[in-house]
Every structure is written in structure tokens, then in C-alpha cells.
Design an enzyme around this catalytic site. Structure first.
Site, PDB file in Angstrom:
ATOM      1  N   GLU A  69       0.867  -1.189   0.000  1.00  0.00           N
ATOM      2  CA  GLU A  69       0.000   0.000   0.000  1.00  0.00           C
ATOM      3  C   GLU A  69       0.901   1.235   0.000  1.00  0.00           C
ATOM      4  O   GLU A  69       1.854   1.312   0.774  1.00  0.00           O
ATOM      5  CB  GLU A  69      -0.910  -0.050   1.238  1.00  0.00           C
ATOM      6  N   ASP A  96       4.987   1.802  -3.540  1.00  0.00           N
ATOM      7  CA  ASP A  96       4.164   1.979  -4.741  1.00  0.00           C
ATOM      8  C   ASP A  96       4.328   0.750  -5.630  1.00  0.00           C
ATOM      9  O   ASP A  96       5.451   0.234  -5.766  1.00  0.00           O
ATOM     10  CB  ASP A  96       4.647   3.232  -5.485  1.00  0.00           C
ATOM     11  N   ASP A 118      -7.979   2.546  -7.883  1.00  0.00           N
ATOM     12  CA  ASP A 118      -8.438   3.857  -8.334  1.00  0.00           C
ATOM     13  C   ASP A 118      -8.752   3.776  -9.828  1.00  0.00           C
ATOM     14  O   ASP A 118      -7.939   3.259 -10.601  1.00  0.00           O
ATOM     15  CB  ASP A 118      -7.339   4.899  -8.075  1.00  0.00           C
TER      16      ASP A 118
HETATM   17  C1  SAM Z   1      -9.976   2.657  -3.762  1.00  0.00           C
HETATM   18  S1  SAM Z   1      -8.848   2.062  -2.586  1.00  0.00           S
HETATM   19  C2  SAM Z   1      -9.331   0.369  -2.331  1.00  0.00           C
HETATM   20  C3  SAM Z   1      -8.747  -0.201  -1.063  1.00  0.00           C
HETATM   21  C4  SAM Z   1      -9.018  -1.711  -0.858  1.00  0.00           C
HETATM   22  N1  SAM Z   1      -8.387  -2.522  -1.873  1.00  0.00           N
HETATM   23  C5  SAM Z   1     -10.491  -1.986  -0.814  1.00  0.00           C
HETATM   24  O1  SAM Z   1     -11.010  -2.580  -1.779  1.00  0.00           O
HETATM   25  O2  SAM Z   1     -11.131  -1.635   0.174  1.00  0.00           O
HETATM   26  C6  SAM Z   1      -7.372   1.880  -3.571  1.00  0.00           C
HETATM   27  C7  SAM Z   1      -6.134   1.697  -2.711  1.00  0.00           C
HETATM   28  O3  SAM Z   1      -5.030   1.386  -3.565  1.00  0.00           O
HETATM   29  C8  SAM Z   1      -3.907   2.158  -3.177  1.00  0.00           C
HETATM   30  N2  SAM Z   1      -3.067   2.328  -4.370  1.00  0.00           N
HETATM   31  C9  SAM Z   1      -3.425   2.940  -5.503  1.00  0.00           C
HETATM   32  N3  SAM Z   1      -2.412   2.938  -6.391  1.00  0.00           N
HETATM   33  C10 SAM Z   1      -1.386   2.280  -5.781  1.00  0.00           C
HETATM   34  C11 SAM Z   1      -0.072   1.954  -6.174  1.00  0.00           C
HETATM   35  N4  SAM Z   1       0.396   2.324  -7.367  1.00  0.00           N
HETATM   36  N5  SAM Z   1       0.711   1.273  -5.311  1.00  0.00           N
HETATM   37  C12 SAM Z   1       0.241   0.917  -4.081  1.00  0.00           C
HETATM   38  N6  SAM Z   1      -0.999   1.214  -3.645  1.00  0.00           N
HETATM   39  C13 SAM Z   1      -1.805   1.883  -4.490  1.00  0.00           C
HETATM   40  C14 SAM Z   1      -4.508   3.462  -2.671  1.00  0.00           C
HETATM   41  O4  SAM Z   1      -3.631   4.161  -1.824  1.00  0.00           O
HETATM   42  C15 SAM Z   1      -5.758   2.967  -1.954  1.00  0.00           C
HETATM   43  O5  SAM Z   1      -5.500   2.623  -0.598  1.00  0.00           O
END
Ligand code: SAM
Length: 204
Positions: A69, A96, A118
Site C-alpha cells: 500500500e 508503490d 483507483d
Molecule cells: C480505492 S482504494 C481500495 C482499497 C481496498 N483494496 C479496498 O477494496 O477496500 C485503492 C487503494 O489502492 C492504493 N493504491 C493505488 N495505487 C497504488 C499503487 N500504485 N501502489 C500501491 N498502492 C496503491 C490506494 O492508496 C488505496 O489505498
């Protein structure tokens, strides 16, 4: 959606230090050796607050689940859940997903999970989607042939685009079984009556 800055982030993360891997790059090519008591290593990208992480790990005690995360304010909530529930087979990586090739050697991860990433709705943002071709290339590099990417989203446009992208990159598709653990976002969308889209991509 941006998260509010959590108060006391650093001390909260320190209290959960046992479940975090601070320098995952140091384990490149050595994950299996370091965690040899586990049958396989699975990786969840963007674990958020960790509802899915906890349940998946509890259902699969013979597997080590790595939860990556990039936003520590979200990850700390997941770390606290795992610590409070005493779940032994989860470790967190504050990184990331772009950095995956610096962390894992080919074939080190048996299965990948991407839940409610996202959506990045504008065309010029598509390359940031976690199902974009450049990310699929990174996943291909850490999964063995036949390794699986389990993908769930509420976003129909993102889902359709991801199916096409997977197919055009040579991945085969198969349906996801019912009853996978719910994520935090999934629980919210399901309560609102929204449909959830699910697929498994199989690495070429
Ligand atoms: C919309 S949230 C969904 C969280 C969880 N998977 C859920 O379904 O409840 C998307 C998550 O992905 C993380 N995220 C997005 N792009 C990422 C990346 N490139 N690397 C790591 N984490 C990422 C964001 O910080 C966020 O916590």
C-alpha cells in the site's frame, strides 16, 4: 479520494512494526528462503484498510500474504487490524506498485490481488490504472506462467477496459469463484446495492 492525515501515524506504525517489512528490496530473490515455512506467497496491491487482507490470510494459514500500500495513513489501519487479531501470516510493504521489479524476482509471487483500484477515468490517466499494460508487464515478471491476478471493481468502465487490456496482453480470463472475502470498499458498494465485477486473469 484523499485520506485525512491520521494523527500519531508514526507511533501507531511503530506499535505494529512486527507486521511490516521495512526494506522489502533486500529480500529480492530471497522471499521463498526467508519465509520457507509457507506453501506460497501471495501479494495484494493497494490493500487500503485491510478488511480483505485479514480474512484472506485467516482462510489461508499455509500462505504468506504480502499487502502492499502506498498510503501509510490507510495501511496503518490494516496493520492494526492484523496485529489486534494476531494474524501470523501477513506482512505489509509501504511501497508503490511501480516498484515491484525492485522487490520481487521472477516467479516469487504465486497469486496477485487487485481490489477496487483507483479508476483513473481520464484517458490520459489510463496508464496509472493498476491493470494498464505497464503494470501487467510488472506482474508477468513476478508471477510464474499460469499465475493468477484476481481483480474486483465496482467500476464497469474500468472493468471492461481491463478485460480488453488483459486479453490484448495475452492473459486468459476465467470467472472468479463466489464467496471471496469482502474488501472495505466492496462492503460499502454492496450495501448501496451496486454490482461488483470480478475476473481472474491467468498469466501467459
Ligand atoms: C480505492 S482504494 C481500495 C482499497 C481496498 N483494496 C479496498 O477494496 O477496500 C485503492 C487503494 O489502492 C492504493 N493504491 C493505488 N495505487 C497504488 C499503487 N500504485 N501502489 C500501491 N498502492 C496503491 C490506494 O492508496 C488505496 O489505498
Amino acid at each position: 479520494m484523499r485520506m485525512r492525515k491520521k494523527p500519531n501515524l508514526i507511533p501507531r506504525m511503530e506499535r505494529c512494526a512486527a507486521v511490516q517489512i521495512m526494506e522489502p528490496e533486500a529480500l529480492l530473490g530471497r522471499w521463498g528462503e526467508e519465509f520457507s515455512s509457507y506453501r506460497e506467497i501471495w501479494l495484494e496491491l493497494g490493500c487500503g484498510k485491510g478488511r480483505f487482507t485479514c480474512e484472506l490470510a485467516q482462510r489461508n494459514p499455509e500462505v504468506l500474504l504480502l499487502a502492499l500500500e502506498k498510503v501509510p495513513d490507510a495501511m496503518v489501519v490494516a496493520m492494526e487490524r492484523v496485529t489486534e487479531q494476531n494474524i501470523p501470516n501477513v506482512r505489509f510493504l509501504d511501497r508503490d506498485a511501480e516498484l515491484l521489479p525492485e522487490i520481487f524476482a521472477p516467479g516469487e509471487i504465486a497469486r496477485l490481488f487487485v481490489n477496487f483500484p483507483d479508476p483513473w477515468p481520464k484517458k490520459k490517466q489510463y496508464k496509472r490504472r493498476l491493470t494498464a499494460p505497464a503494470f501487467l508487464e510488472r506482474y508477468k515478471a513476478l508471477l510464474p506462467e499460469g499465475g493468477e491476478l484476481w481483480f474486483k471493481t465496482d467500476n464497469a468502465d474500468l472493468f471492461d477496459w481491463s478485460l480488453e487490456t488483459l486479453k490484448s496482453c495475452g492473459w486468459t480470463l476465467r470467472p472468479m469463484p463466489e464467496g471471496t472475502p469482502m474488501t472495505d470498499y466492496e462492503a460499502r458498494f454492496t450495501a448501496m446495492g451496486l454490482p461488483i465485477h470480478r475476473i481472474i486473469g491467468v498469466r501467459p
